[in-house]
Motif scaffolding. Structure first.
Motif, PDB file in Angstrom:
ATOM      1  N   GLU A 421       0.959  -1.242  -0.016  1.00  0.00           N
ATOM      2  CA  GLU A 421       0.085   0.045  -0.041  1.00  0.00           C
ATOM      3  C   GLU A 421       0.656   1.260  -0.010  1.00  0.00           C
ATOM      4  OE1 GLU A 421      -3.678   2.122  -0.150  1.00  0.00           O
ATOM      5  OE2 GLU A 421      -3.309  -0.190   0.097  1.00  0.00           O
ATOM      6  N   GLY A 422       0.692   2.046  -1.102  1.00  0.00           N
ATOM      7  CA  GLY A 422       1.582   3.362  -1.020  1.00  0.00           C
ATOM      8  C   GLY A 422       2.809   3.485  -1.762  1.00  0.00           C
ATOM      9  N   GLY A 423       3.054   1.942  -2.197  1.00  0.00           N
ATOM     10  CA  GLY A 423       4.430   2.065  -2.814  1.00  0.00           C
ATOM     11  C   GLY A 423       4.570   2.743  -4.098  1.00  0.00           C
ATOM     12  N   ILE A 424       3.711   2.549  -4.926  1.00  0.00           N
ATOM     13  CA  ILE A 424       3.698   3.313  -6.240  1.00  0.00           C
ATOM     14  C   ILE A 424       3.493   4.627  -6.083  1.00  0.00           C
ATOM     15  CG2 ILE A 424       2.709   3.373  -8.533  1.00  0.00           C
ATOM     16  CD1 ILE A 424       4.359   1.038  -8.327  1.00  0.00           C
ATOM     17  N   ASP A 425       2.748   5.005  -5.260  1.00  0.00           N
ATOM     18  CA  ASP A 425       2.616   6.818  -5.060  1.00  0.00           C
ATOM     19  C   ASP A 425       4.044   7.350  -4.684  1.00  0.00           C
ATOM     20  OD1 ASP A 425      -0.071   6.402  -5.862  1.00  0.00           O
ATOM     21  OD2 ASP A 425      -0.603   6.327  -3.719  1.00  0.00           O
ATOM     22  N   ILE A 426       4.677   6.522  -3.587  1.00  0.00           N
ATOM     23  CA  ILE A 426       5.844   7.290  -3.193  1.00  0.00           C
ATOM     24  C   ILE A 426       6.839   7.145  -4.417  1.00  0.00           C
ATOM     25  CG2 ILE A 426       7.954   6.954  -1.599  1.00  0.00           C
ATOM     26  CD1 ILE A 426       5.898   6.075   0.440  1.00  0.00           C
ATOM     27  N   LEU A 427       6.836   5.878  -5.309  1.00  0.00           N
ATOM     28  CA  LEU A 427       7.804   6.083  -6.393  1.00  0.00           C
ATOM     29  C   LEU A 427       7.455   6.923  -7.435  1.00  0.00           C
ATOM     30  CD1 LEU A 427       9.778   3.908  -7.574  1.00  0.00           C
ATOM     31  CD2 LEU A 427       8.192   3.176  -8.942  1.00  0.00           C
ATOM     32  N   MET A 428       6.301   7.116  -7.547  1.00  0.00           N
ATOM     33  CA  MET A 428       5.859   8.329  -8.606  1.00  0.00           C
ATOM     34  C   MET A 428       6.396   9.574  -7.930  1.00  0.00           C
ATOM     35  SD  MET A 428       2.075   7.321  -9.208  1.00  0.00           S
ATOM     36  CE  MET A 428       1.433   8.910  -9.959  1.00  0.00           C
ATOM     37  N   ASN A 429       6.332   9.893  -6.703  1.00  0.00           N
ATOM     38  CA  ASN A 429       6.985  11.148  -6.089  1.00  0.00           C
ATOM     39  C   ASN A 429       8.316  11.248  -6.301  1.00  0.00           C
ATOM     40  OD1 ASN A 429       8.007  12.681  -3.512  1.00  0.00           O
ATOM     41  ND2 ASN A 429       5.801  13.126  -3.532  1.00  0.00           N
ATOM     42  N   LEU A 430       9.061  10.036  -6.144  1.00  0.00           N
ATOM     43  CA  LEU A 430      10.559  10.018  -6.042  1.00  0.00           C
ATOM     44  C   LEU A 430      10.931  10.372  -7.700  1.00  0.00           C
ATOM     45  CD1 LEU A 430      13.135   8.987  -5.103  1.00  0.00           C
ATOM     46  CD2 LEU A 430      12.571   6.565  -5.649  1.00  0.00           C
ATOM     47  N   ALA A 431      10.106   9.760  -8.561  1.00  0.00           N
ATOM     48  CA  ALA A 431      10.525   9.962 -10.228  1.00  0.00           C
ATOM     49  C   ALA A 431      10.447  11.396 -10.551  1.00  0.00           C
ATOM     50  CB  ALA A 431       9.495   9.150 -10.937  1.00  0.00           C
ATOM     51  N   GLY A 432       9.578  12.152  -9.783  1.00  0.00           N
ATOM     52  CA  GLY A 432       9.508  13.718  -9.977  1.00  0.00           C
ATOM     53  C   GLY A 432      10.550  14.316  -9.737  1.00  0.00           C
ATOM     54  N   LYS A 433      11.230  14.078  -8.629  1.00  0.00           N
ATOM     55  CA  LYS A 433      12.340  14.391  -8.102  1.00  0.00           C
ATOM     56  C   LYS A 433      13.673  14.261  -8.991  1.00  0.00           C
ATOM     57  CE  LYS A 433      10.164  14.576  -3.397  1.00  0.00           C
ATOM     58  NZ  LYS A 433      10.061  13.856  -2.224  1.00  0.00           N
ATOM     59  N   TYR A 434      13.592  12.770  -9.381  1.00  0.00           N
ATOM     60  CA  TYR A 434      14.646  12.344 -10.214  1.00  0.00           C
ATOM     61  C   TYR A 434      14.808  13.048 -11.533  1.00  0.00           C
ATOM     62  CZ  TYR A 434      17.271   9.492 -14.029  1.00  0.00           C
ATOM     63  OH  TYR A 434      17.843   9.319 -14.614  1.00  0.00           O
ATOM     64  N   ASN A 435      13.527  13.334 -12.106  1.00  0.00           N
ATOM     65  CA  ASN A 435      13.462  14.242 -13.252  1.00  0.00           C
ATOM     66  C   ASN A 435      14.017  15.505 -13.530  1.00  0.00           C
ATOM     67  OD1 ASN A 435      12.856  12.034 -15.018  1.00  0.00           O
ATOM     68  ND2 ASN A 435      10.567  12.747 -14.953  1.00  0.00           N
ATOM     69  N   LYS A 436      14.187  16.129 -12.010  1.00  0.00           N
ATOM     70  CA  LYS A 436      14.477  17.663 -11.851  1.00  0.00           C
ATOM     71  C   LYS A 436      15.982  17.646 -11.811  1.00  0.00           C
ATOM     72  CE  LYS A 436      10.193  19.161  -9.265  1.00  0.00           C
ATOM     73  NZ  LYS A 436       9.681  19.618  -8.201  1.00  0.00           N
ATOM     74  N   ILE A 437      16.612  16.407 -11.155  1.00  0.00           N
ATOM     75  CA  ILE A 437      17.988  16.364 -11.168  1.00  0.00           C
ATOM     76  C   ILE A 437      18.371  16.088 -12.502  1.00  0.00           C
ATOM     77  CG2 ILE A 437      20.038  15.128 -10.013  1.00  0.00           C
ATOM     78  CD1 ILE A 437      17.874  14.369  -7.633  1.00  0.00           C
ATOM     79  N   ALA A 438      17.788  15.115 -13.164  1.00  0.00           N
ATOM     80  CA  ALA A 438      18.091  14.582 -14.558  1.00  0.00           C
ATOM     81  C   ALA A 438      18.296  15.641 -15.515  1.00  0.00           C
ATOM     82  CB  ALA A 438      17.160  13.446 -15.041  1.00  0.00           C
TER      83      ALA A 438
END
Length: 452
Positions: A421-438
């Protein structure tokens, strides 16, 4: 929304209502706003529960605790699970795995006391009766009654610092005297005359965490291997020095020394766990502890090597500059500095999201260890100023590999995050932060389907 049950340690509840009434009122006033905001959050632009809780308390004048902190030995310390802080009170509302309590209690609160971040760490959880009426599983994995059932068998506790666990519900309560208080018993300091064994070990930085965990496990080994012995095993920490104290209750000194010798043979590799015990549970746990310790040592050594390389590059750069004959012009750009600060903050935020993922997973699972590995690699670039270094770092590569494996859907990590529960939601949040760095360092973006 009211606090109706409290687990208190070292008189922390009385201290709270006497010295921190304003902070207690802030917490109670924030609870209903959080529950409402969390229930009505937009699924298309996901915001994590932790971000909502932090945001609501920040409005009340609290400050965040998840900035980058480093120990005197250069080890990164994560305080995000303390929650926002105000007047020496830290408040966190848990959203993680059921074993999160151990991490919060034995790591976060201890670090808060050692580094003087908060005098009273507070954890908020629903009561049993309220959790049954909540739809979201991430808010109901841990209740106050579950916390009490986990902690009470460990009493009297040897902690030297206070903590509070507050149970909340939507049931109305007339006044503060209606609150049910569970005051945990604190253990008195050990008696020097009853000490059987007293060993102090000073660990190098790269061995410290692994060594500490191995020593901590000796108490479990002793109880499992020699259940009739009642000796008390205690650990003291002072910098990189760890003290193992075994105090005689009614145990036999010879048996305790024999257990310690057996344990030493196993951790030194001279004996296999199966050679000293027939307890299958203990054999599995010992092998698991040894694997985790080896992983932690190797990871810490990698981090030290990376940091060492960065320092050597810095010295080389300075030497080159000093020996150059041409004039060196240094141009300062406020815009560039601001962007750089944003990038470093995005890395710090990504580390916080990785820590949130770990909260959803059992600490001995392979997925937990994989997330820990990514986190450790990302730490080495948290303060990095060079875009090319960030681009080529193992941390960014491992992070991208994580998204790739989830996108394919065949990896164990992918299957686990989809079922938790909540795993994919946190992964989506993490992906947004990754894209800003990328975007800043020139790496490929992850697909928009992952991002907020």
């Amino acid at each position: 929304m009211k606090i109706t049950k409290v687990i208190s340690f070292r008189n922390s509840w009385n201290r709270m209502i006497e010295d921190h009434k304003e902070e207690l009122i802030d917490i109670e006033n924030t609870l209903p706003r959080f529950i409402n905001a969390y229930a009505n959050r937009s699924r298309s632009s996901f915001v994590s529960a932790r971000e909502i809780w932090d945001k609501e308390l920040l409005k009340m004048g609290w400050s965040k605790s998840d900035n980058a902190f480093y120990s005197d030995h250069g080890q990164r310390l994560f305080f995000g699970n303390l929650g926002p802080i105000k007047n020496n009170v830290a408040a966190y509302l848990t959203f993680g795995h059921i074993d999160f309590l151990n991490r919060w209690l034995f790591q976060q609160t201890a670090l808060a006391a050692k580094y003087h971040l908060a005098e009273i760490p507070v954890l908020l959880v629903p009561t049993d009766e309220y959790s049954k009426r909540l739809d979201d599983r991430s808010l109901t994995r841990l209740t106050l009654e579950m916390c009490y059932r986990q902690i009470h068998p460990l009493t009297p506790l040897t902690h030297t610092h206070p903590f509070l666990i507050l149970g909340y519900t939507d049931t109305k309560q007339e006044n503060i005297f209606d609150i049910e208080i569970f005051e945990l018993e604190a253990e008195v300091l050990y008696d020097e005359e009853n000490i059987i064994i007293d060993r102090s070990i000073e660990f190098p930085s790269e061995y410290y965490q692994a060594g500490l965990n191995i020593l901590n496990y000796f108490g479990t080994y002793l109880r499992e291997q020699y259940p009739d012995e009642e000796a008390k095993v205690k650990i003291e920490q002072n910098g990189n020095t760890v003290r193992l104290i075994i105090e005689n209750s009614s145990g036999e000194k010879e048996i305790i020394e024999k257990a310690l010798e057996e344990y030493q043979l196993v951790i030194s590799g001279q004996r296999q766990p199966s050679e000293i015990t027939s307890n299958q549970k203990l054999i599995l746990e010992l092998n698991s502890e040894l694997r985790i310790a080896k992983y932690r040592m190797e990871t810490q050594q990698d981090i030290i090597q990376v940091q060492k390389g960065q320092i050597e590059n810095l010295f080389s750069m300075i030497a080159e500059s000093l020996s150059a004959k041409q004039t060196i012009n240094i141009e300062l750009s406020p815009t560039i500095n601001l962007n750089q600060n944003n990038v470093n903050q995005n890395i710090t935020n990504a580390l916080s999201s990785l820590n949130e993922l770990k909260e959803l997973l059992p600490s001995i699972s392979s997925e937990y260890i994989e997330i820990q590995d990514i986190e450790d690699s990302l730490v080495s670039i948290e303060k990095e100023q060079n875009a090319e270094t960030v681009k080529n770092s193992s941390g960014m590569k491992k992070l991208k590999k994580l998204f790739d494996s989830v996108e394919k859907g065949s990896s164990a990590m992918s299957k686990t995050l989809k079922t938790v529960e909540g795993g994919i939601d946190i992964l989506m949040n993490l992906a947004g932060k990754y894209n800003k760095i990328a975007e800043w360092c020139g790496l490929p973006q992850v697909p928009s389907v992952f991002t907020k």
